[in-house]
Design a protein around this motif. Structure first.
Motif, PDB file in Angstrom:
ATOM      1  N   UNK A   1      71.640 -22.606 -44.316  1.00 52.18           N
ATOM      2  CA  UNK A   1      71.337 -23.459 -43.172  1.00 52.18           C
ATOM      3  C   UNK A   1      72.238 -24.682 -43.102  1.00 52.18           C
ATOM      4  N   UNK A   2      72.542 -25.273 -44.246  1.00 51.68           N
ATOM      5  CA  UNK A   2      73.391 -26.462 -44.248  1.00 51.68           C
ATOM      6  C   UNK A   2      74.835 -26.100 -43.895  1.00 51.68           C
ATOM      7  N   UNK A   3      75.335 -24.998 -44.422  1.00 49.88           N
ATOM      8  CA  UNK A   3      76.692 -24.558 -44.072  1.00 49.88           C
ATOM      9  C   UNK A   3      76.759 -24.227 -42.581  1.00 49.88           C
ATOM     10  N   UNK A   4      75.703 -23.634 -42.049  1.00 54.93           N
ATOM     11  CA  UNK A   4      75.659 -23.326 -40.618  1.00 54.93           C
ATOM     12  C   UNK A   4      75.804 -24.589 -39.776  1.00 54.93           C
ATOM     13  N   UNK A   5      75.036 -25.614 -40.099  1.00 58.09           N
ATOM     14  CA  UNK A   5      75.091 -26.840 -39.296  1.00 58.09           C
ATOM     15  C   UNK A   5      76.408 -27.590 -39.529  1.00 58.09           C
ATOM     16  N   UNK A   6      76.965 -27.526 -40.732  1.00 60.19           N
ATOM     17  CA  UNK A   6      78.265 -28.159 -40.987  1.00 60.19           C
ATOM     18  C   UNK A   6      79.376 -27.450 -40.210  1.00 60.19           C
ATOM     19  N   UNK A   7      79.290 -26.134 -40.110  1.00 60.71           N
ATOM     20  CA  UNK A   7      80.261 -25.388 -39.297  1.00 60.71           C
ATOM     21  C   UNK A   7      80.138 -25.759 -37.826  1.00 60.71           C
ATOM     22  N   UNK A   8      78.921 -25.873 -37.341  1.00 61.36           N
ATOM     23  CA  UNK A   8      78.716 -26.256 -35.940  1.00 61.36           C
ATOM     24  C   UNK A   8      79.268 -27.646 -35.656  1.00 61.36           C
ATOM     25  N   UNK A   9      79.227 -28.513 -36.668  1.00 59.91           N
ATOM     26  CA  UNK A   9      79.742 -29.876 -36.513  1.00 59.91           C
ATOM     27  C   UNK A   9      81.251 -29.951 -36.749  1.00 59.91           C
ATOM     28  N   UNK A  10      81.868 -28.818 -37.073  1.00 60.36           N
ATOM     29  CA  UNK A  10      83.309 -28.744 -37.356  1.00 60.36           C
ATOM     30  C   UNK A  10      83.691 -29.639 -38.537  1.00 60.36           C
ATOM     31  N   UNK A  11      82.826 -29.691 -39.534  1.00 57.75           N
ATOM     32  CA  UNK A  11      83.106 -30.478 -40.730  1.00 57.75           C
ATOM     33  C   UNK A  11      83.713 -29.642 -41.850  1.00 57.75           C
ATOM     34  N   UNK A  12      83.654 -28.327 -41.710  1.00 60.72           N
ATOM     35  CA  UNK A  12      84.234 -27.441 -42.717  1.00 60.72           C
ATOM     36  C   UNK A  12      85.541 -26.867 -42.195  1.00 60.72           C
ATOM     37  N   UNK A  13      86.508 -26.730 -43.094  1.00 60.77           N
ATOM     38  CA  UNK A  13      87.772 -26.098 -42.728  1.00 60.77           C
ATOM     39  C   UNK A  13      87.547 -24.618 -42.463  1.00 60.77           C
ATOM     40  N   UNK A  14      88.503 -23.998 -41.787  1.00 52.88           N
ATOM     41  CA  UNK A  14      88.385 -22.591 -41.405  1.00 52.88           C
ATOM     42  C   UNK A  14      88.267 -21.666 -42.607  1.00 52.88           C
ATOM     43  N   UNK A  15      88.845 -22.047 -43.741  1.00 54.53           N
ATOM     44  CA  UNK A  15      88.824 -21.168 -44.905  1.00 54.53           C
ATOM     45  C   UNK A  15      87.427 -20.967 -45.477  1.00 54.53           C
ATOM     46  N   UNK A  16      86.439 -21.726 -44.996  1.00 57.81           N
ATOM     47  CA  UNK A  16      85.076 -21.599 -45.510  1.00 57.81           C
ATOM     48  C   UNK A  16      84.275 -20.528 -44.788  1.00 57.81           C
TER      49      UNK A  16
END
Length: 117
Positions: free
Chosen positions: A100-115
């Motif tokens: 769930x946390x990775x999902x919301x971080x991806x939606x916020x564009x806080x994670x690089x594409x390699x994740x």
């Protein structure tokens, strides 16, 4: 996570809140503020009293910190962000918390594409 990665002061929390730049899912809300030139990201974690007693709140915070530690290499460095746990985050397993946390971080564009797993 080292102290230099944390947002602790209320004034810093308020500065991030006032940007009104947030993304949410059912379990977490993430507020973010761009900080160009910053060496590494900083994070504030908030778990409200709607989530159980102090033991449960600390348990949720530990799981959030552990997830952030695991995805730390993929997190953008030029941002301050807050992770706010909603009441639905109580009782999640470590795997569910991370998902769930990775999902919301991806939606916020806080994670690089390699994740993208």
């Amino acid at each position: 996570m080292r102290k230099s990665y944390r947002i602790k002061k209320e004034s810093e929390f308020q500065r991030v809140f006032e940007t009104h730049n947030s993304v949410a899912n059912h379990k977490f809300v993430v507020y973010q503020m761009e900080k160009p030139g910053q060496k590494h990201f900083r994070v504030g974690i908030s778990v409200g009293k709607k989530i159980g007693n102090a033991v449960h709140r600390n348990w949720v915070k530990r799981r959030i910190r552990q997830t952030l530690l695991e995805v730390k290499p993929q997190l953008r460095s030029d941002v301050d962000f807050l992770v706010i746990a909603r009441s639905a985050a109580d009782g999640l397993s470590m795997a569910e918390t991370k998902k769930n946390l990775v999902h919301v971080l991806n939606r916020a564009h806080l994670l690089d594409e390699k994740s993208e797993d």
